[in-house]
Design an enzyme around this catalytic site. Sequence first.
Site, PDB file in Angstrom:
ATOM      1  N   CYS A  14      -0.182  27.463  23.656  1.00 40.13           N
ATOM      2  CA  CYS A  14      -0.546  26.166  24.234  1.00 40.13           C
ATOM      3  C   CYS A  14       0.613  25.529  24.995  1.00 40.13           C
ATOM      4  CB  CYS A  14      -1.068  25.222  23.155  1.00 40.13           C
ATOM      5  SG  CYS A  14       0.160  24.846  21.898  1.00 40.13           S
ATOM      6  N   ASP A  50       8.789  24.473  23.519  1.00 43.58           N
ATOM      7  CA  ASP A  50       9.861  24.298  22.545  1.00 43.58           C
ATOM      8  C   ASP A  50      10.458  25.637  22.107  1.00 43.58           C
ATOM      9  OD1 ASP A  50      10.409  21.553  22.082  1.00 43.58           O
ATOM     10  OD2 ASP A  50       8.389  21.360  21.289  1.00 43.58           O
ATOM     11  N   HIS A  84       2.104   5.487  35.161  1.00 41.11           N
ATOM     12  CA  HIS A  84       0.658   5.384  35.319  1.00 41.11           C
ATOM     13  C   HIS A  84       0.152   5.763  36.700  1.00 41.11           C
ATOM     14  CE1 HIS A  84       0.233   2.907  31.486  1.00 41.11           C
ATOM     15  NE2 HIS A  84      -0.213   4.135  31.312  1.00 41.11           N
ATOM     16  N   GLU A 103       6.848  27.294  17.326  1.00 43.31           N
ATOM     17  CA  GLU A 103       7.707  26.774  18.390  1.00 43.31           C
ATOM     18  C   GLU A 103       9.170  26.697  17.986  1.00 43.31           C
ATOM     19  OE1 GLU A 103       6.116  22.987  19.667  1.00 43.31           O
ATOM     20  OE2 GLU A 103       5.755  22.330  17.625  1.00 43.31           O
TER      21      GLU A 103
HETATM   22  C1  PEP Z   1       5.232  23.289  23.198  1.00 41.65           C
HETATM   23  O1  PEP Z   1       6.285  22.991  22.657  1.00 41.65           O
HETATM   24  O2  PEP Z   1       5.072  24.332  23.882  1.00 41.65           O
HETATM   25  C2  PEP Z   1       4.062  22.413  23.077  1.00 41.65           C
HETATM   26  C3  PEP Z   1       2.879  22.778  23.499  1.00 41.65           C
HETATM   27  O3  PEP Z   1       4.274  21.186  22.535  1.00 41.65           O
HETATM   28  P1  PEP Z   1       4.908  19.952  23.357  1.00 41.65           P
HETATM   29  O4  PEP Z   1       5.052  20.378  24.796  1.00 41.65           O
HETATM   30  O5  PEP Z   1       3.963  18.821  23.184  1.00 41.65           O
HETATM   31  O6  PEP Z   1       6.198  19.779  22.668  1.00 41.65           O
HETATM   32 MG    MG Z   2       6.354  21.382  21.230  1.00 44.25          MG
END
Ligand code: PEP
Ligand code: MG
Length: 552
Positions: A514, A467, A202, A443
């Site tokens: 993302c 991922d 936190h 991913e």
């Molecule tokens: C990813 O795997 O790139 C992703 C955006 O998901 P997370 O980082 O939450 O696994």
């Molecule tokens: Mg992911």
Amino acid sequence: MSTRDEAAGKLEPIRLTGIAAAEGVAVGPVFAHVPGELKPGREHILEGAVEAEMERFRRAVEVVAGQLSEVGERLGESGSGEEAAIFEAHAEIAGDPELESGVEERVRNLQSPEAAVLAVGEEYADVFAAMEDEYMAARADDVRDVTGQIAVEIMGREVAGLEVLETPSVVLARSLAPSDTARIPRGMALGFVTAEGSRTSHVSIMARSMDIPAVVGVGAALDGVLEARFVAVDGTEGYAVADPGPEILAEFESKKEGITAERAALEEFKHVEARTRDGRRIEVSANLGSAGEAEGALAWGAEGVGLFRSEFLFMERAKLPTEDEQYEVYREVAVTFGERPVIIRTLDVGGDKSLPGVDQGEEENPFLGWRGIRMSLDTPELFEPQLRAILRAAAHGNLKVMFPMVSDVGELRAAKEVLARCRERLEGDGVEVGVVDAGVMIETPAAAICAAELAREAAFFSIGTNDLVQYTMAADRGNERLRHLRGADHPAVLKLIGEACGAAREAGIWVGVCGEAAGDPALIPTLIELGVTELSMGASAIPRAKKILSEL
Ligand code: PEP
Ligand code: MG
């Protein structure tokens, strides 16, 4: 003059290395916050006093929970949603019935309520600390913080905290609890350096939301600098220097100027619509972990939410959130973003993320195990309320849903069927629902290779490079030794991204990124070249990304 000063005659700078928790640099006088160990005033009580002592405990809980909720409400009203959520979670810990029954059992055995609450707190904290998941392990400090406050309330003692800070200073501490940071008068903390902590503890979350540079996890080395006079903190690189000499001070001064100049130069890009020089429009969105971050993301220039990691909503609470609680959160984000798109990713637990109340079972290779959509499809009691909440919240904004960890088109079909069933039932019951496009995260290598099949059934793709890299390179994303294998610019990874982009183009759907790569200045040009039209990242990286895009 401090003892370190006298002993050394001349001060030598001491460098502490830790985790870069909140970016920026700061230099200032040291304020060492090292409270003594909290000890119960009495260990035992008299026979016959059990009921009266339990009443003291309950009163103390009421006071502490009340104070915590009050701070939470105040922070919520002032727009600090993420910090508010922490205090609300602490109020929940204080009022936890299991905490009360644990204390009662001990008080019935004639232990004093202050000793009992500290002991039960310690037991709970040990359970959290032993968890492999970094986020859950960090919750041990929350439990200690709350039970400590209850014990202090029972004993009627005031503990000197950070409210006494009168000069802007860099706070040095073994660990900092939310109740510590919240007591700091506005503007008095220039930076934080703590011995304990991780990026998800936190102190790090709060430092980032308060925009205060922080280095955490410097370890026992902190004890050697508690008597230093000044300290320089570099929260971007993850180190601090105690008693910096003139050379280091000059270096920090120029770092500070660099950061100020960079932020000022980027200001004009915050609210532009990013377009490459040849006119391609690229949407730049934010990755969020809670509704409280939504306003801040808009201020950074987010054009939507490309990834709402819904699992944090589940992980931050002692109990699983109900459909209505989820609906409130998704609706809040949808309303804040108005017409702009908000993509809610369904629960992505498993791997390194566990969920209290859900038995994940023992897995030899959790990252190759019961994760994301695999788990959701097996647990309709979790999946359906989440989809219903999303459908209902979609009536108030532009919500989309996205499924994580898909590796087979059958999973997408099954998930869409559940979504359609939930919609039918809600409509049948006369409940208002909105239109919800369903997209897929790319991913896994399988998803990228079979992208053409997926693209025929998905409304959009969002590439999760974090991922995708780990599975393509067979390199655990948390293993520091494999850092050299974790670049999203590896030809194998780029080939898969290109594959997904090609399939999306063919099917006429859009494709975004993302994962962390979306905000990486070095990778943005390549991603756009491959055909990506949306980038979603941590909000503070948005202005920089828009600038890079505008210059492409
Ligand atoms: C990813 O795997 O790139 C992703 C955006 O998901 P997370 O980082 O939450 O696994
Ligand atoms: Mg992911």
